[in-house]
Design a protein around this motif. Structure first.
Motif, mmCIF file in Angstrom:
data_model
loop_
_atom_site.group_PDB
_atom_site.id
_atom_site.type_symbol
_atom_site.label_atom_id
_atom_site.label_comp_id
_atom_site.label_asym_id
_atom_site.label_seq_id
_atom_site.Cartn_x
_atom_site.Cartn_y
_atom_site.Cartn_z
ATOM 1 N N TYR A 173 0.845 -1.202 0.000
ATOM 2 C CA TYR A 173 0.000 0.000 0.000
ATOM 3 C C TYR A 173 0.882 1.255 0.000
ATOM 4 O O TYR A 173 0.617 2.223 -0.728
ATOM 5 C CB TYR A 173 -0.897 -0.002 1.245
ATOM 6 N N LEU A 174 1.935 1.235 0.819
ATOM 7 C CA LEU A 174 2.863 2.362 0.881
ATOM 8 C C LEU A 174 3.506 2.597 -0.482
ATOM 9 O O LEU A 174 3.615 3.747 -0.945
ATOM 10 C CB LEU A 174 3.930 2.090 1.938
ATOM 11 N N LEU A 216 3.922 5.694 -5.717
ATOM 12 C CA LEU A 216 3.745 5.754 -7.169
ATOM 13 C C LEU A 216 2.711 6.805 -7.555
ATOM 14 O O LEU A 216 2.852 7.477 -8.582
ATOM 15 C CB LEU A 216 3.330 4.382 -7.694
ATOM 16 N N LEU A 217 1.661 6.963 -6.750
ATOM 17 C CA LEU A 217 0.668 8.012 -7.009
ATOM 18 C C LEU A 217 1.301 9.389 -6.897
ATOM 19 O O LEU A 217 1.084 10.258 -7.750
ATOM 20 C CB LEU A 217 -0.494 7.878 -6.028
ATOM 21 N N VAL A 227 -2.343 -0.586 -4.974
ATOM 22 C CA VAL A 227 -3.291 -0.361 -3.878
ATOM 23 C C VAL A 227 -4.364 -1.443 -3.868
ATOM 24 O O VAL A 227 -4.770 -1.929 -2.805
ATOM 25 C CB VAL A 227 -3.908 1.043 -3.984
ATOM 26 N N GLY A 228 -4.823 -1.865 -5.058
ATOM 27 C CA GLY A 228 -5.834 -2.920 -5.116
ATOM 28 C C GLY A 228 -5.339 -4.221 -4.511
ATOM 29 O O GLY A 228 -6.039 -4.867 -3.725
ATOM 30 N N ALA A 252 -0.063 6.213 5.100
ATOM 31 C CA ALA A 252 0.056 4.796 4.752
ATOM 32 C C ALA A 252 1.173 4.115 5.535
ATOM 33 O O ALA A 252 1.097 2.914 5.826
ATOM 34 C CB ALA A 252 0.288 4.634 3.250
ATOM 35 N N ALA A 253 2.218 4.863 5.885
ATOM 36 C CA ALA A 253 3.345 4.274 6.623
ATOM 37 C C ALA A 253 2.898 3.754 7.989
ATOM 38 O O ALA A 253 3.470 2.781 8.509
ATOM 39 C CB ALA A 253 4.458 5.301 6.785
ATOM 40 N N PHE A 254 1.876 4.370 8.588
ATOM 41 C CA PHE A 254 1.398 3.920 9.901
ATOM 42 C C PHE A 254 0.668 2.584 9.826
ATOM 43 O O PHE A 254 0.431 1.948 10.854
ATOM 44 C CB PHE A 254 0.492 4.986 10.521
ATOM 45 N N MET A 255 0.300 2.158 8.623
ATOM 46 C CA MET A 255 -0.363 0.872 8.484
ATOM 47 C C MET A 255 0.563 -0.290 8.836
ATOM 48 O O MET A 255 0.107 -1.349 9.282
ATOM 49 C CB MET A 255 -0.864 0.688 7.045
#
Length: 408
Positions: A89-90, A95-96, A113-114, A180-183
């Motif tokens: 996800y990160l 990339l986005l 992400v998917g 996202a890094a906290f995920m």
């Protein structure tokens, strides 16, 4: 473990908190990607339908990979799957933030992400949350985790929109990278569920993945639930992807879309708690059909008239209350019907249909807008199919509900 719901939750809290934070960020970031649509398409010179291709790929990849992710958990465990998904996800958010065209957008916000959502989204998080609690506390627990998981949009959408307005869409994407890094630590912490004893096999033996799937596909309520789940994905992703553009088209403040998404997140928490509680008392599948009917009626009310800031926020509150309430109902019904061992896989099978609906809602709305320069046809189709699916779900659940035998 005590049968009282709240006392039953205490030993499971570390796992539940980790799963909730992971779910909150994964769903909140994903639901807020629509705020990038207007500025990103203008800056990169791409069309609305090209942006929605990336969102459609995301939802399709999520749906196709979800059953496989659920099956692999039985072999690998929750921690490797969830932590690996968080890392992916990160990468997708990076990339986005660095996208230069359609291809990098599809690879980042779409494919990466998917695939990450298949390992960090509701099916896996709900399966992890189900394991450490008693059956009597299960529905309430799923409602609490789903409620916590809905709070991410309250943070991501306003934060991203504020940064976009001040420093541009790339800076907004960087803020999503940080979130996202906290995920990663959250997923690692939720992975403590692997230390618990494996769930006992259901009555009738320890089924293989293929046997469990065969049993589910012969179960009419499961098949209908999976098919009508299509509507859930179609309606919700249409909103998260196209509501910012719709409001801009109507001449409203771009910040209103972020406020609407945040409102959805806030009322989402209330709705998840309510349906988690209600699912422990009434027929889960009938409640599911009722959600689809009420959502569709809300679509008709809101899109039929010219939107205002007030009606937009009221609509967001209603839709938010009816948003993730489906998650505790679907996950809870599958767990109590088929057991815990293959819960994540069977939830993933149903969710695959949900994501086909998400694919349709994202790309269908984009194509309708590019062809007609409005969203009238898109919302009418979404509302009509939603009403039909909701009625079918309710009738099927009522017809197949367990009958109580009369006393001898």
């Amino acid at each position: 473990m005590s049968d009282k719901p709240f006392s039953a939750l205490r030993p499971a809290l570390p796992i539940l908190i980790g799963a909730s934070v992971m779910l909150s960020l994964s769903m909140g970031l994903r639901q807020s990607l629509g705020i990038f649509l207007p500025p990103l398409t203008r800056d990169l010179g791409i069309s609305v339908s090209e942006f929605t291709i990336a969102i459609s790929v995301q939802n399709l990849a999520w749906g196709i990979l979800q059953p496989f992710a659920g099956a692999l958990i039985v072999r690998m465990g929750f921690r490797p799957m969830m932590a690996g998904g968080a890392l992916l996800y990160l990468l997708g958010m990076i990339l986005l933030a660095t996208a230069q065209g359609v291809l990098s957008l599809i690879l980042g916000a779409g494919l990466a992400v998917g695939a990450a959502l298949a390992a960090t989204g509701s099916a896996v998080a709900m399966a992890a949350a189900t394991r450490p609690v008693s059956p009597k506390a299960r529905s309430l627990t799923l409602g609490i985790v789903s409620a916590a998981g809905s709070l991410g949009a309250m943070l991501a959408a306003p934060l991203g929109q504020t940064v976009i307005q001040g420093w541009g869409w790339r800076a907004g994407a960087v803020s999503f990278v940080i979130l996202a890094a906290f995920m990663i630590p959250a997923a690692w912490y939720a992975g403590k569920v692997d230390r618990l004893p494996r769930p006992a096999p259901p009555v009738g033996g320890d089924l293989s993945a293929g046997q469990a799937l065969s049993v589910a596909m012969k179960n009419l309520p499961f098949v209908v639930m999976a098919i009508t789940y299509f509507v859930c994905g179609m309606q919700l992703v249409f909103l998260t992807t196209h509501l910012p553009t719709y409001l801009e088209l109507c001449g409203l403040d771009p910040m209103l879309s972020a406020k609407a998404l945040a409102t959805i997140g806030a009322f989402n928490a209330l709705g998840s708690l309510f349906f988690g509680w209600a699912g422990g008392r009434w027929n889960k599948l009938i409640l599911l059909g009722l959600i689809y009917v009420l959502r569709s009626l809300a679509f008709v009310w809101y899109f039929y008239a010219v939107p205002t800031p007030t009606t937009t926020l009221v609509f967001a509150a209603v839709i938010g209350f009816l948003w993730l309430g489906v998650a505790p109902l679907v996950s809870g019904w599958i767990a109590e019907t088929f057991g815990l061992r293959w819960q994540a896989m069977l939830s993933g099978v149903a969710f695959c249909l949900h994501q086909l609906g998400s694919f349709t809602g994202a790309i269908g709305g984009g194509l309708a807008y590019d062809l007609l320069h409005n969203y009238t046809l898109a919302w009418q189709v979404g509302a009509g199919i939603g009403l039909t699916a909701g009625v079918v779900q309710i009738l099927t659940a009522y017809a197949t509900r367990p009958r109580r035998l009369a006393p001898a």
